[in-house]
Design a protein around this motif. Structure first.
Motif, PDB file in Angstrom:
ATOM      1  N   UNK A  86       1.360   4.885  37.460  1.00  0.00           N
ATOM      2  CA  UNK A  86       2.585   5.963  37.573  1.00  0.00           C
ATOM      3  C   UNK A  86       1.929   7.143  38.297  1.00  0.00           C
ATOM      4  N   UNK A  87       2.786   8.130  38.890  1.00  0.00           N
ATOM      5  CA  UNK A  87       2.215   9.273  39.575  1.00  0.00           C
ATOM      6  C   UNK A  87       1.758  10.322  38.647  1.00  0.00           C
ATOM      7  N   UNK A  88       1.005  11.372  39.097  1.00  0.00           N
ATOM      8  CA  UNK A  88       0.802  12.342  38.188  1.00  0.00           C
ATOM      9  C   UNK A  88       1.991  13.230  37.782  1.00  0.00           C
ATOM     10  N   UNK A  89       2.948  13.178  38.850  1.00  0.00           N
ATOM     11  CA  UNK A  89       4.211  14.233  38.436  1.00  0.00           C
ATOM     12  C   UNK A  89       4.678  13.493  37.255  1.00  0.00           C
ATOM     13  N   UNK A  90       4.794  12.174  37.463  1.00  0.00           N
ATOM     14  CA  UNK A  90       5.506  11.286  35.996  1.00  0.00           C
ATOM     15  C   UNK A  90       4.713  11.450  34.991  1.00  0.00           C
ATOM     16  N   UNK A 117      -3.054   6.513  38.567  1.00  0.00           N
ATOM     17  CA  UNK A 117      -3.501   5.454  39.388  1.00  0.00           C
ATOM     18  C   UNK A 117      -2.320   4.517  40.201  1.00  0.00           C
ATOM     19  N   UNK A 118      -1.570   5.621  41.031  1.00  0.00           N
ATOM     20  CA  UNK A 118      -0.424   4.871  41.836  1.00  0.00           C
ATOM     21  C   UNK A 118      -0.754   3.794  42.651  1.00  0.00           C
ATOM     22  N   UNK A 119      -1.901   3.963  43.230  1.00  0.00           N
ATOM     23  CA  UNK A 119      -2.441   3.025  44.232  1.00  0.00           C
ATOM     24  C   UNK A 119      -3.208   1.702  43.706  1.00  0.00           C
ATOM     25  N   UNK A 120      -3.389   1.690  42.487  1.00  0.00           N
ATOM     26  CA  UNK A 120      -3.874   0.859  41.703  1.00  0.00           C
ATOM     27  C   UNK A 120      -5.267   0.463  41.939  1.00  0.00           C
ATOM     28  N   UNK A 121      -6.129   1.286  42.366  1.00  0.00           N
ATOM     29  CA  UNK A 121      -7.427   1.040  42.648  1.00  0.00           C
ATOM     30  C   UNK A 121      -8.174   0.901  41.472  1.00  0.00           C
ATOM     31  N   UNK A 122      -7.957   1.618  40.237  1.00  0.00           N
ATOM     32  CA  UNK A 122      -8.871   1.519  39.256  1.00  0.00           C
ATOM     33  C   UNK A 122      -8.405   0.391  38.370  1.00  0.00           C
ATOM     34  N   UNK A 123      -7.145   0.253  37.924  1.00  0.00           N
ATOM     35  CA  UNK A 123      -6.769  -0.956  37.379  1.00  0.00           C
ATOM     36  C   UNK A 123      -7.307  -2.281  38.058  1.00  0.00           C
TER      37      UNK A 123
END
Length: 246
Positions: A86-90, A117-123
């Motif tokens: 999700x986004x930081x704002x969320x 991690x909305x771009x899924x790089x870490x997960x």
């Protein structure tokens, strides 16, 4: 369309991490600001855990319980870090819901960072994706994964839950106790062990050495096989030199 399909396939290949691997010193935006993992942890233990989605029922109960237990993790010199796609704002908005779920006074600060991690790089890099749970675009969501990271930045424990099963953070706290105890003492913890219970003497320690290592005594459970592998001793104290309360 083809690019989107390739992206979905790429995200579903989860390389993951193995016990003993050094967790990468990644940088990410979080509700505590820009976070660099190794710097944030310092000499502490870390509990990095992912959840599928903000503003969902099970995840709200999970982070609510983690927030309630955050003083206990701090007492063990263990820092909590949450993560999702999700986004930081969320994250900022949802954390207010979590505190309300806990009946916490309005305006209270959420006690640990949530990584965006909305771009899924870490997960993807860490193997925290659940290929069975997807968003409206067909992209996989983050799983209910738990990493316990030692002060040496190595992965000490990894647990993976499906989206339908909420975690037991009391159990994660118990696991931290066991990991800290066994990091400083040549013992193992048996099933359902709790701090203060007897611990087990590993078979790799010869009997004479065990008598020297464990002056409180070693007792052996008699078994039909006649093998003397179930050896117990009172828990060494303190549990861990990493404890901040001495």
């Amino acid at each position: 369309m083809q690019h989107r399909e390739r992206e979905r396939e790429r995200c579903c290949r989860m390389p993951g991490m193995l016990l003993g691997d050094i967790v990468p010193n990644f940088q990410a935006d979080s509700t505590f600001g820009r976070l660099k993992l190794h710097d944030f942890l310092g000499d502490s233990w870390g509990v990095l855990f992912s959840h599928p989605r903000d503003f969902t029922p099970v995840c709200t109960t999970e982070l609510g319980r983690a927030a309630q237990l955050s003083p206990e993790f701090s007492r063990r010199n263990a820092k909590l870090i949450a993560l999702s796609v999700d986004s930081l704002e969320d994250h900022h908005s949802w954390s207010k819901d979590i505190m309300a779920y806990n009946n916490t006074e309005a305006g209270s600060e959420f006690p640990f960072p949530i990584i965006a991690d909305d771009r899924r790089h870490l997960v993807e890099m860490l193997g925290m994706l659940d290929p069975e749970e997807k968003d409206q675009a067909g992209m996989p969501l983050s799983a209910r994964c738990v990493f316990v990271i030692g002060p040496d930045k190595k992965l000490k424990l990894s647990i993976l839950y499906p989206a339908t099963t909420g975690r037991n953070f009391d159990e994660i706290l118990r696991v931290v106790d066991s990991l800290q105890l066994t990091a400083h003492n040549r013992v193992a913890t048996p099933v359902d062990w709790r701090p203060g219970d007897s611990v087990m003497v590993p078979p790799s320690i010869p009997e004479q050495e065990a008598m020297t290592l464990f002056p409180a005594g070693v007792y052996t459970k008699d078994l039909p096989s006649g093998k003397k592998y179930l050896r117990y001793t009172p828990q060494p104290n303190p549990i861990s030199s990493d404890r901040t309360d001495g």
